[in-house]
Design an enzyme around this catalytic site. Structure first.
Site, PDB file in Angstrom:
ATOM      1  N   TYR A 100      85.193 108.630  57.901  1.00  0.00           N
ATOM      2  CA  TYR A 100      86.423 109.289  58.332  1.00  0.00           C
ATOM      3  C   TYR A 100      86.613 110.530  57.469  1.00  0.00           C
ATOM      4  O   TYR A 100      86.505 110.456  56.242  1.00  0.00           O
ATOM      5  CB  TYR A 100      87.613 108.336  58.157  1.00  0.00           C
ATOM      6  CG  TYR A 100      88.944 108.930  58.527  1.00  0.00           C
ATOM      7  CD1 TYR A 100      89.265 109.212  59.857  1.00  0.00           C
ATOM      8  CD2 TYR A 100      89.905 109.218  57.553  1.00  0.00           C
ATOM      9  CE1 TYR A 100      90.496 109.757  60.200  1.00  0.00           C
ATOM     10  CE2 TYR A 100      91.142 109.765  57.888  1.00  0.00           C
ATOM     11  CZ  TYR A 100      91.429 110.031  59.213  1.00  0.00           C
ATOM     12  OH  TYR A 100      92.644 110.564  59.553  1.00  0.00           O
TER      13      TYR A 100
ATOM     14  N   ASP B 139      82.206 114.567  51.222  1.00  0.00           N
ATOM     15  CA  ASP B 139      83.650 114.418  51.373  1.00  0.00           C
ATOM     16  C   ASP B 139      84.131 113.452  50.298  1.00  0.00           C
ATOM     17  O   ASP B 139      84.018 112.239  50.424  1.00  0.00           O
ATOM     18  CB  ASP B 139      83.989 113.910  52.778  1.00  0.00           C
ATOM     19  CG  ASP B 139      85.488 113.734  52.952  1.00  0.00           C
ATOM     20  OD1 ASP B 139      86.234 113.965  51.975  1.00  0.00           O
ATOM     21  OD2 ASP B 139      85.910 113.359  54.063  1.00  0.00           O
TER      22      ASP B 139
ATOM     23  N   LYS C 125      93.811 113.482  47.773  1.00  0.00           N
ATOM     24  CA  LYS C 125      94.344 112.288  47.103  1.00  0.00           C
ATOM     25  C   LYS C 125      94.622 112.475  45.610  1.00  0.00           C
ATOM     26  O   LYS C 125      95.662 112.996  45.241  1.00  0.00           O
ATOM     27  CB  LYS C 125      93.423 111.101  47.380  1.00  0.00           C
ATOM     28  CG  LYS C 125      93.301 110.840  48.904  1.00  0.00           C
ATOM     29  CD  LYS C 125      92.752 109.493  49.250  1.00  0.00           C
ATOM     30  CE  LYS C 125      92.412 109.363  50.716  1.00  0.00           C
ATOM     31  NZ  LYS C 125      93.312 108.604  51.543  1.00  0.00           N
TER      32      LYS C 125
HETATM   33  C1  LIG Z   1      87.113 110.507  52.968  1.00  0.00           C
HETATM   34  C2  LIG Z   1      88.353 111.104  53.562  1.00  0.00           C
HETATM   35  N1  LIG Z   1      88.320 112.353  54.022  1.00  0.00           N
HETATM   36  C3  LIG Z   1      89.411 112.950  54.545  1.00  0.00           C
HETATM   37  C4  LIG Z   1      90.600 112.262  54.637  1.00  0.00           C
HETATM   38  C5  LIG Z   1      91.807 112.926  55.210  1.00  0.00           C
HETATM   39  O1  LIG Z   1      92.728 113.199  54.212  1.00  0.00           O
HETATM   40  P1  LIG Z   1      94.277 113.401  54.567  1.00  0.00           P
HETATM   41  O2  LIG Z   1      94.773 112.078  55.055  1.00  0.00           O
HETATM   42  O3  LIG Z   1      94.883 113.857  53.279  1.00  0.00           O
HETATM   43  O4  LIG Z   1      94.336 114.450  55.626  1.00  0.00           O
HETATM   44  C6  LIG Z   1      90.675 110.948  54.177  1.00  0.00           C
HETATM   45  C7  LIG Z   1      91.928 110.193  54.288  1.00  0.00           C
HETATM   46  O5  LIG Z   1      92.009 109.015  54.050  1.00  0.00           O
HETATM   47  C8  LIG Z   1      89.511 110.353  53.625  1.00  0.00           C
HETATM   48  O6  LIG Z   1      89.528 109.098  53.170  1.00  0.00           O
END
Ligand SMILES: Cc1ncc(COP(=O)(O)O)c(C=O)c1O
Length: 430
Positions: free
Chosen positions: A144, A239, A267
């Site tokens: 994700y 990511d 985060k």
């Molecule tokens: C690995 C990863 N990338 C991107 C995101 C998206 O981040 P946001 O919820 O701050 O948009 C998340 C959210 O949980 C994530 O776990």
């Protein structure tokens, strides 16, 4: 436990907010029941509107690595607040946070701050496409990367929890440019590169697939990925929105020696405030506007309040802090493994540092295909047993749990006892 107030608020919420929540997994659809509406958090605990206390292992889905309402973070934020909330002009604090990120992650030679993890990943693939002049990207089944259109193909987290890894509303034009490989299966990436020569801009990967539970990369998976990318003229994007500054001082990039071309963060770098960042090698980052032609902007980007919380959080993440997170994580893992071994329970525990998932299967977990074979009914029962006993876990089998520095041995031991009671029903099924 009494949930009367939460139930009443949830009913009101569903009339005015889709599903009563502002992010899908919060609705508890994966486990059923009413989500507790949270009134406050302190250290390792959260308290709901009915006054119930929980040991919290969600930590706002990862950012709260110091625990809730850390007094020094709160003080620093309060001081900054009285100087104004946003300027839309550069501030020194943004430079400090950028320097702190770069100092910890040498692969990120420059960074750009944005407002969420989603913005970070969207901007990073735009940059990769701009740099390479190619349209297609490779992502992994169950990874994700936020809710950008290009990523809602075979997505994890809430999307998979609700059985909608491919969202309606994503155009076929966008979907055709996202190619999907399997995590921990380098052969599937190789096949895609072979089928689409000179068309792939980048591979984006969660270095630890934390959005289907916590699944570490096997052996040299990430290095092989980088080699394949470079042979084929594509960029590797790690990511690290979830793993960055959580699994090690330099994130998974350091832990697995990945040296990615581009990285995305979120985060932890906001300490509980909305923030994201993307960064990478200078030759690529200097193609971002206003130095280069690849456009990306944001009214609230580099927000002083969020940046302050991030700086104060990162400051406290010393090498000793990571040793402590590892120690607490190992305590939980070892305690759970002993309980599994003792009664030969059909459970598998996976952990990297302070990220942890108990999978309801006795098969090894390498990627989403394996998670899909878990016993979801058993997970639901376990989840509710834990919640009723005052332990707040992520409400889906497809999620990781997060330990913070506010947790301690006593709370982990207590959680282990509650956990052993909560999965005791599995013995009857043997
Ligand atoms: C690995 C990863 N990338 C991107 C995101 C998206 O981040 P946001 O919820 O701050 O948009 C998340 C959210 O949980 C994530 O776990």
């Amino acid at each position: 436990m009494n949930f009367t107030k939460s139930q009443n608020i949830f009913e009101r919420a569903q009339k005015v907010i889709p599903g009563g929540v502002n992010s899908p997994v919060r609705a508890f659809k994966g486990v059923g029941g009413t989500p507790p509406f949270i009134k406050k958090g302190q250290g390792p605990f959260i308290y709901d509107e009915d006054g119930n206390q929980y040991i919290d292992f969600v930590g706002s889905w990862g950012p709260l690595i110091l625990g809730h309402a850390h007094p020094e973070v709160v003080d620093a934020v309060a001081r900054v607040l009285s100087d104004g909330t946003s300027f839309g002009a550069p501030t020194e604090r943004e430079v400090v946070l950028a320097e702190m990120i770069i100092d910890r992650v040498p692969s990120a030679e420059m960074v750009r701050l944005v407002n969420s993890g989603t913005e970070a990943t969207m901007s990073a693939i735009r940059l990769a496409r701009g740099v390479t002049g190619r349209d297609k990207i490779i992502k992994f089944d169950g990874c994700y990367h936020g809710h950008g259109d290009s990523f809602l193909i075979a997505a994890g987290s809430g999307a998979i929890t609700f059985g909608m890894p491919n969202s309606p509303g994503v155009t076929t034009g966008t979907a055709k440019d996202t190619l999907v490989a399997k995590f921990n299966r380098i052969d599937t990436v190789n096949d895609i590169f072979q089928q689409h020569p000179d068309q792939i801009a980048c591979v984006i990967v969660e270095p630890i697939n934390g959005n289907v539970g916590c699944i570490p990369p096997e052996g040299s998976f990430l290095q092989e990925l980088k080699t394949l990318c470079h042979i084929n003229g594509a960029l590797l994007i790690l990511d690290e929105v979830m793993t960055g500054f959580r699994v090690a001082r330099g994130g998974a990039n350091e832990l697995y020696n990945a040296d990615a071309d581009l990285l995305t963060f979120g985060k932890v770098i906001g300490g509980g405030f909305p923030i994201g960042a993307y960064g990478g090698k200078r030759e690529f980052m200097e193609q971002v506007s206003p130095v280069g032609a690849i456009y990306q902007a944001g009214t609230l980007s580099g927000n002083p309040v969020a940046v302050t919380a991030g700086i104060e959080t990162l400051k406290r993440l010393t090498p000793t802090a990571y040793l402590e997170l590892e120690r607490l994580g190992k305590l939980w893992e070892d305690g759970t493994q002993s309980a599994i071994d003792k009664d030969n329970l059909p459970l598998t525990i996976k952990r990297v540092g302070s990220m942890i998932t108990l999978f309801f299967t006795d098969h090894d977990i390498r990627n989403l295909d394996d998670v899909n074979h878990c016993d979801f009914e058993a997970f639901k029962r376990y989840f509710h047993n834990m919640l009723d006993a005052g332990v707040y876990l992520a409400p889906s089998q497809y999620e990781a749990g997060f330990i913070s520095l506010a947790h301690d041995d006593y709370l982990i031991q207590k959680t282990l006892e509650i956990s052993a009671q909560s999965f005791a029903f599995l013995k009857d099924h043997q």
